[in-house]
Design a protein around this motif. Structure first.
Motif, PDB file in Angstrom:
ATOM      1  N   GLN A 183       0.838  -1.207   0.000  1.00 43.56           N
ATOM      2  CA  GLN A 183       0.000   0.000   0.000  1.00 43.56           C
ATOM      3  C   GLN A 183       0.872   1.256   0.000  1.00 43.56           C
ATOM      4  N   VAL A 184       1.964   1.224   0.767  1.00 44.31           N
ATOM      5  CA  VAL A 184       2.905   2.345   0.799  1.00 44.31           C
ATOM      6  C   VAL A 184       3.519   2.554  -0.583  1.00 44.31           C
ATOM      7  N   ASP A 185       3.883   1.474  -1.249  1.00 41.34           N
ATOM      8  CA  ASP A 185       4.475   1.565  -2.585  1.00 41.34           C
ATOM      9  C   ASP A 185       3.484   2.163  -3.585  1.00 41.34           C
ATOM     10  N   ILE A 186       2.239   1.744  -3.516  1.00 39.79           N
ATOM     11  CA  ILE A 186       1.207   2.301  -4.403  1.00 39.79           C
ATOM     12  C   ILE A 186       1.044   3.791  -4.141  1.00 39.79           C
ATOM     13  N   ALA A 187       0.899   4.178  -2.876  1.00 44.07           N
ATOM     14  CA  ALA A 187       0.700   5.594  -2.531  1.00 44.07           C
ATOM     15  C   ALA A 187       1.913   6.431  -2.933  1.00 44.07           C
ATOM     16  N   GLY A 188       3.117   5.926  -2.703  1.00 44.64           N
ATOM     17  CA  GLY A 188       4.323   6.657  -3.063  1.00 44.64           C
ATOM     18  C   GLY A 188       4.488   6.832  -4.558  1.00 44.64           C
ATOM     19  N   SER A 189       3.988   5.863  -5.312  1.00 43.14           N
ATOM     20  CA  SER A 189       4.126   5.945  -6.770  1.00 43.14           C
ATOM     21  C   SER A 189       3.230   7.017  -7.380  1.00 43.14           C
ATOM     22  N   LEU A 190       2.184   7.428  -6.686  1.00 46.16           N
ATOM     23  CA  LEU A 190       1.247   8.398  -7.268  1.00 46.16           C
ATOM     24  C   LEU A 190       1.887   9.768  -7.505  1.00 46.16           C
ATOM     25  N   PRO A 191       2.511  10.411  -6.493  1.00 43.33           N
ATOM     26  CA  PRO A 191       3.175  11.685  -6.807  1.00 43.33           C
ATOM     27  C   PRO A 191       4.376  11.500  -7.740  1.00 43.33           C
ATOM     28  N   ALA A 192       5.054  10.352  -7.645  1.00 42.38           N
ATOM     29  CA  ALA A 192       6.189  10.096  -8.537  1.00 42.38           C
ATOM     30  C   ALA A 192       5.721  10.006  -9.990  1.00 42.38           C
ATOM     31  N   THR A 193       4.601   9.345 -10.212  1.00 44.77           N
ATOM     32  CA  THR A 193       4.045   9.231 -11.563  1.00 44.77           C
ATOM     33  C   THR A 193       3.649  10.594 -12.107  1.00 44.77           C
ATOM     34  N   ARG A 194       3.036  11.415 -11.253  1.00 49.00           N
ATOM     35  CA  ARG A 194       2.670  12.771 -11.692  1.00 49.00           C
ATOM     36  C   ARG A 194       3.906  13.575 -12.062  1.00 49.00           C
ATOM     37  N   ARG A 195       4.950  13.508 -11.217  1.00 47.33           N
ATOM     38  CA  ARG A 195       6.167  14.276 -11.503  1.00 47.33           C
ATOM     39  C   ARG A 195       6.878  13.756 -12.756  1.00 47.33           C
ATOM     40  N   ALA A 196       6.861  12.445 -12.947  1.00 42.44           N
ATOM     41  CA  ALA A 196       7.514  11.841 -14.113  1.00 42.44           C
ATOM     42  C   ALA A 196       6.672  12.009 -15.377  1.00 42.44           C
ATOM     43  N   ASN A 197       5.409  12.369 -15.185  1.00 43.94           N
ATOM     44  CA  ASN A 197       4.480  12.478 -16.312  1.00 43.94           C
ATOM     45  C   ASN A 197       4.423  11.165 -17.082  1.00 43.94           C
ATOM     46  N   GLY A 198       4.375  10.066 -16.323  1.00 42.20           N
ATOM     47  CA  GLY A 198       4.315   8.749 -16.956  1.00 42.20           C
ATOM     48  C   GLY A 198       4.776   7.654 -16.023  1.00 42.20           C
ATOM     49  N   ARG A 199       5.108   6.563 -16.628  1.00 35.65           N
ATOM     50  CA  ARG A 199       5.459   5.339 -15.914  1.00 35.65           C
ATOM     51  C   ARG A 199       6.663   5.528 -14.985  1.00 35.65           C
ATOM     52  N   VAL A 200       6.579   4.904 -13.802  1.00 32.55           N
ATOM     53  CA  VAL A 200       7.713   4.828 -12.871  1.00 32.55           C
ATOM     54  C   VAL A 200       7.816   3.403 -12.355  1.00 32.55           C
ATOM     55  N   ALA A 201       9.010   3.067 -11.885  1.00 40.43           N
ATOM     56  CA  ALA A 201       9.236   1.767 -11.250  1.00 40.43           C
ATOM     57  C   ALA A 201       9.951   1.996  -9.934  1.00 40.43           C
ATOM     58  N   THR A 202       9.609   1.211  -8.929  1.00 41.07           N
ATOM     59  CA  THR A 202      10.287   1.296  -7.636  1.00 41.07           C
ATOM     60  C   THR A 202      11.692   0.722  -7.804  1.00 41.07           C
ATOM     61  N   ILE A 203      12.712   1.512  -7.423  1.00 42.28           N
ATOM     62  CA  ILE A 203      14.079   0.991  -7.523  1.00 42.28           C
ATOM     63  C   ILE A 203      14.723   0.790  -6.159  1.00 42.28           C
ATOM     64  N   ALA A 204      14.170   1.457  -5.116  1.00 43.69           N
ATOM     65  CA  ALA A 204      14.760   1.285  -3.788  1.00 43.69           C
ATOM     66  C   ALA A 204      13.740   1.587  -2.707  1.00 43.69           C
ATOM     67  N   VAL A 205      13.806   0.808  -1.659  1.00 39.33           N
ATOM     68  CA  VAL A 205      13.123   1.133  -0.410  1.00 39.33           C
ATOM     69  C   VAL A 205      14.255   1.565   0.507  1.00 39.33           C
ATOM     70  N   ASN A 206      14.418   2.868   0.631  1.00 35.43           N
ATOM     71  CA  ASN A 206      15.550   3.429   1.369  1.00 35.43           C
ATOM     72  C   ASN A 206      15.412   3.222   2.871  1.00 35.43           C
ATOM     73  N   SER A 207      14.184   3.334   3.366  1.00 37.88           N
ATOM     74  CA  SER A 207      13.920   3.084   4.786  1.00 37.88           C
ATOM     75  C   SER A 207      12.457   2.704   4.929  1.00 37.88           C
ATOM     76  N   PHE A 208      12.196   1.905   5.935  1.00 39.34           N
ATOM     77  CA  PHE A 208      10.822   1.472   6.215  1.00 39.34           C
ATOM     78  C   PHE A 208      10.743   1.166   7.699  1.00 39.34           C
ATOM     79  N   LEU A 209       9.887   1.892   8.406  1.00 33.41           N
ATOM     80  CA  LEU A 209       9.778   1.707   9.849  1.00 33.41           C
ATOM     81  C   LEU A 209       8.329   1.442  10.225  1.00 33.41           C
ATOM     82  N   PHE A 210       8.092   0.296  10.857  1.00 32.18           N
ATOM     83  CA  PHE A 210       6.773  -0.015  11.393  1.00 32.18           C
ATOM     84  C   PHE A 210       6.768   0.494  12.831  1.00 32.18           C
TER      85      PHE A 210
END
Length: 145
Positions: free
Chosen positions: A45-72
């Motif tokens: 869910q975090v990956d989906i939500a994070g991809s939304l502003p990235a897709t807008r900024r890229a004006n197209g397709r993006v792919a996740t290349i790194a999870v730099n940090s993740f804290l539960f």
């Protein structure tokens, strides 16, 4: 200096002046037998939500290349209403780094709100060939909107 990481909302409140990228409620299939939601489900869910502003900024397709940090920070339970916020924190030539925060409303009265997860992910803009591509200039995005 104010950054996404140090602007925490008041206790029992969602961040003011911001719209969540995604709101979702985990179901029993998303949890173990004790009712704790799987970390992998939250990560998706975090990956989906994070991809939304990235897709807008890229004006197209993006792919996740790194999870730099993740804290539960707190557990997520079946029935929690999750609000997931995502902000771009860095832009490179082909990459976009996004800071994501997840808050859970523990009951339907919105009286118990806790931050459950925070993460930083990096996405790369890709073309139709799935290879990295240059991000469009910010000016070209503004002039088309």
């Amino acid at each position: 200096m104010t950054t996404a990481e140090n602007t925490a909302p008041a206790p029992n409140r969602l961040p003011e002046g911001k719209m969540p990228q995604l709101r979702v409620m985990p179901a029993p299939a998303d949890a173990n037998v004790y009712g704790d939601v799987f970390g992998g489900w939250i990560m998706s869910q975090v990956d989906i939500a994070g991809s939304l502003p990235a897709t807008r900024r890229a004006n197209g397709r993006v792919a996740t290349i790194a999870v730099n940090s993740f804290l539960f920070k707190n557990p997520v339970f079946v029935g929690d209403l999750l609000s997931i916020y995502a902000d771009i924190v860095k832009v490179g030539n082909t990459s976009i780094t996004v800071y994501v925060e997840v808050y859970a409303e523990r009951n339907r009265l919105q009286t118990d709100i806790v931050k459950v997860t925070e993460a930083t992910l990096t996405y790369v803009a890709t073309g139709p060939d799935r290879k990295p591509r240059q991000l469009p200039p910010l000016e070209s995005l503004i002039s088309h909107n």
